[in-house]
Write an enzyme that holds these catalytic residues in place. Structure first.
Site, mmCIF file in Angstrom:
data_model
loop_
_atom_site.group_PDB
_atom_site.id
_atom_site.type_symbol
_atom_site.label_atom_id
_atom_site.label_comp_id
_atom_site.label_asym_id
_atom_site.label_seq_id
_atom_site.Cartn_x
_atom_site.Cartn_y
_atom_site.Cartn_z
ATOM 1 N N ARG A 44 0.844 -1.188 0.000
ATOM 2 C CA ARG A 44 0.000 0.000 0.000
ATOM 3 C C ARG A 44 0.884 1.244 0.000
ATOM 4 N NH1 ARG A 44 1.766 1.864 4.019
ATOM 5 N NH2 ARG A 44 0.584 3.775 3.760
ATOM 6 N N GLY A 45 0.234 2.427 -0.089
ATOM 7 C CA GLY A 45 0.994 3.671 -0.167
ATOM 8 C C GLY A 45 1.214 3.976 -1.643
ATOM 9 N N ALA A 46 0.959 5.225 -2.034
ATOM 10 C CA ALA A 46 0.922 5.561 -3.464
ATOM 11 C C ALA A 46 2.187 5.153 -4.242
ATOM 12 C CB ALA A 46 0.607 7.047 -3.633
ATOM 13 N N ARG A 87 -7.520 -0.631 -6.916
ATOM 14 C CA ARG A 87 -7.793 0.539 -6.050
ATOM 15 C C ARG A 87 -7.815 1.792 -6.936
ATOM 16 N NH1 ARG A 87 -4.391 1.201 -0.693
ATOM 17 N NH2 ARG A 87 -6.276 2.246 -0.001
ATOM 18 N N GLN A 194 -2.899 2.466 9.967
ATOM 19 C CA GLN A 194 -1.572 2.512 9.335
ATOM 20 C C GLN A 194 -0.579 3.320 10.178
ATOM 21 O OE1 GLN A 194 -4.446 2.899 7.738
ATOM 22 N NE2 GLN A 194 -4.349 2.345 5.586
ATOM 23 N N ASP A 235 -2.010 10.853 -2.239
ATOM 24 C CA ASP A 235 -2.326 9.772 -3.183
ATOM 25 C C ASP A 235 -2.566 10.284 -4.590
ATOM 26 O OD1 ASP A 235 -3.028 8.462 -0.460
ATOM 27 O OD2 ASP A 235 -2.802 6.872 -1.938
ATOM 28 N N ASN A 245 -5.491 12.396 0.261
ATOM 29 C CA ASN A 245 -4.653 11.556 1.123
ATOM 30 C C ASN A 245 -5.588 10.823 2.088
ATOM 31 O OD1 ASN A 245 -1.963 10.689 1.928
ATOM 32 N ND2 ASN A 245 -2.333 11.775 3.843
ATOM 33 N N LYS A 246 -5.004 9.994 2.932
ATOM 34 C CA LYS A 246 -5.794 9.186 3.858
ATOM 35 C C LYS A 246 -6.871 10.007 4.552
ATOM 36 C CE LYS A 246 -5.601 5.686 4.379
ATOM 37 N NZ LYS A 246 -6.535 4.869 3.573
HETATM 38 O O1 MRU Z 1 -4.853 3.253 2.138
HETATM 39 P P1 MRU Z 1 -3.368 3.465 2.107
HETATM 40 O O2 MRU Z 1 -2.687 2.936 3.312
HETATM 41 O O3 MRU Z 1 -2.745 2.986 0.816
HETATM 42 O O4 MRU Z 1 -3.210 5.043 2.129
HETATM 43 C C1 MRU Z 1 -1.942 5.593 1.973
HETATM 44 C C2 MRU Z 1 -1.859 7.053 2.200
HETATM 45 O O5 MRU Z 1 -2.857 7.719 2.374
HETATM 46 C C3 MRU Z 1 -0.495 7.667 2.110
HETATM 47 O O6 MRU Z 1 -0.421 8.796 2.908
HETATM 48 C C4 MRU Z 1 -0.203 8.046 0.662
HETATM 49 O O7 MRU Z 1 -0.355 6.947 -0.184
HETATM 50 C C5 MRU Z 1 1.151 8.609 0.492
HETATM 51 S S1 MRU Z 1 2.389 7.395 0.700
HETATM 52 C C6 MRU Z 1 3.904 8.093 0.468
#
Ligand code: MRU
Length: 333
Positions: A44-46, A87, A194, A235, A245-246
């Site tokens: 996970r994470g962009a 996703r 997370q 994201d 973002n989250k």
């Molecule tokens: O649902 P997730 O855990 O994939 O969400 C991730 C985030 O919101 C991060 O902050 C974002 O992807 C940036 S990661 C460098």
């Protein structure tokens, strides 16, 4: 530590659903397993999703015996659509897919075996570029932090969200490497935690002073003068700077504005979506109800059958963002 890489002809990832209890690796050899790993947030994470998509496209074509480019391109397209359906929000996932597809198109006159090699190389380049970009984001962003600062962050925008360094946490790592004393407050990040599970784990491993708070404590800490800066990842960033973002990030940005605390977004250029002008067009992922009603899918914590609304991301309007830290430099309003 690497979040994702190509190893023994498979995609090797850290299974992030096992953290912080166990550091366990998964070896992925088929697309369906990759799709589920993405959907279930094992990876996970962009930026990590950008790498997963790139390696995924290679995984999808590497063993094909298609002899002409038309059939080969159709397979790429089918693989791309499948991975893209995992996703919707992180721009990097689509960016990774597009880069892989365009390498194939640019080299369509070559034999399929040569195109496959070039596609593998492109995935490797994407991975290398992320490692460099995160370090540059760290270089630029660390200038904004001074020794003694307390930084609030949300979700995980660190090693585990990238290849091996991080964006928002990369800024903190770089400041720490430069000898600045930085204290971090990590929001636990409901519903999938997370922040609690991943951010505190990796910051502790790196020897950074980190304190975990529940998401609803941020306002109080700001009022008490305990937060000097907020840094988050992103994201997807629209052309006008609106940043997804989250879920919860938007609230933190409003709180930061009210308390006159700088609010920074750290992200590589691969997170920018120049096809869309504002955050209104960013697709927001809706996630399963059980993420909210059951504590990490294990224990009921809500009335059975209750209605649930569970968007995974929100959009912070650009006017609440002090600056966006990228590998090319800092973008001011
Ligand atoms: O649902 P997730 O855990 O994939 O969400 C991730 C985030 O919101 C991060 O902050 C974002 O992807 C940036 S990661 C460098």
């Amino acid at each position: 530590m690497r979040t994702i890489e190509w190893k023994n002809n498979k995609i090797k990832i850290i299974d992030q659903t096992k953290l912080p209890g166990k550091l366990e690796y998964l070896y992925i050899k088929d697309l369906e397993t990759l799709w589920h790993a993405i959907r279930e947030l094992k990876v996970r994470g962009a930026p990590a999703l950008g790498a997963a998509a790139a390696l995924g496209i290679y995984l999808g074509v590497k063993d094909t015996d298609k002899k002409n480019f038309k059939d080969f391109a159709a397979l790429i397209d089918k693989t791309a659509k499948y991975i893209a359906s995992s996703r919707p929000t992180a721009r990097n996932l689509f960016w990774g897919i597009e880069r892989m597809a365009s390498v194939a198109v640019r080299n369509k006159e070559k034999p399929m075996s040569a195109i496959k090699k070039l596609m593998f190389r492109e995935a490797e380049i994407i991975i290398e570029e992320d490692r460099e970009a995160c370090r540059k984001i760290g270089d630029f962003g660390s200038v904004l932090l001074k020794s003694g600062d307390s930084v609030l962050t949300v979700c995980n925008a660190g090693i585990l969200a990238t290849i091996d360094y991080g964006t928002a946490l990369g800024v903190i790592y770089r400041a720490h490497e430069k000898g600045k004393k930085i204290k971090v407050f990590a929001c636990e990040t409901r519903p999938l935690l997370q922040g609690a599970r991943l951010t505190t784990w990796e910051l502790k491993k790196k020897g950074i002073d980190v304190t975990l708070i529940c998401d609803n404590m941020a306002a109080s800490l700001m009022r008490e003068g305990k937060i000097d800066k907020v840094i988050t990842g992103a994201d997807r960033i629209a052309s006008n700077g609106d940043s997804a973002n989250k879920i919860g990030t938007y609230g933190l940005a409003i709180l930061a504005k009210y308390h006159k605390i700088p609010f920074y977004v750290a992200a590589p250029m691969s997170t920018f979506d120049t096809e869309i002008s504002t955050g209104k067009d960013i697709p927001i992922e809706q996630r399963p109800r059980e993420e909210v009603t059951e504590l990490f899918f294990k224990k009921p914590i809500a009335a059975r059958g209750v209605k649930v609304y569970n968007p995974a991301f929100d959009v912070t309007p650009h006017e609440l963002i002090t600056a966006i830290i990228t590998e090319k430099g800092i973008i001011n309003p």
